[in-house]
Each structure stands twice: as C-alpha cells, then as structure tokens.
Motif scaffolding. Sequence first.
Motif: not given
Length: 70
Positions: A27-37, A58-65
Amino acid sequence: QLNEAVDVIFATIAEAVAAGDQVVLRDFGRFSTWRRRQRIRDFEGQTHQVDEAQLVFKASAVLRRRLREE
C-alpha cells in the motif's frame, strides 16, 4: 527510539536495493534499480560506455489514490 527504527528500516531497504533486489512496501510502493547503458562521445571523438544504476520508486495505486484525494 522511533528515529532509530526508521533509520534501520531505510538502511535495510538501501542494502536490498543496492544488492539488486526489489523492495515492495504494501500500500505504499516499490523500490528497485534500473540499469542505464549508453554510449557517450567526448570532444576528441572517443566513444565511452557508461553503465549507471538509477533508483526507481513506483507508488502503489492506494498511495496514488490518497494523494489525488488531498
């Protein structure tokens, strides 16, 4: 004591994301990494490879609402 608990939580999230894991807080969100080459050309015409990791949240749908309601 609350500050210490929050510090431990954030340190744990940081360690997991740095290791390449994805951290999901319900209900809050997701933390991740993205590799940029990418290739970058310098002023002498030399091409260099740049490998850069970026933190993504990326915020969850609950948080965005909830944010839209305020």
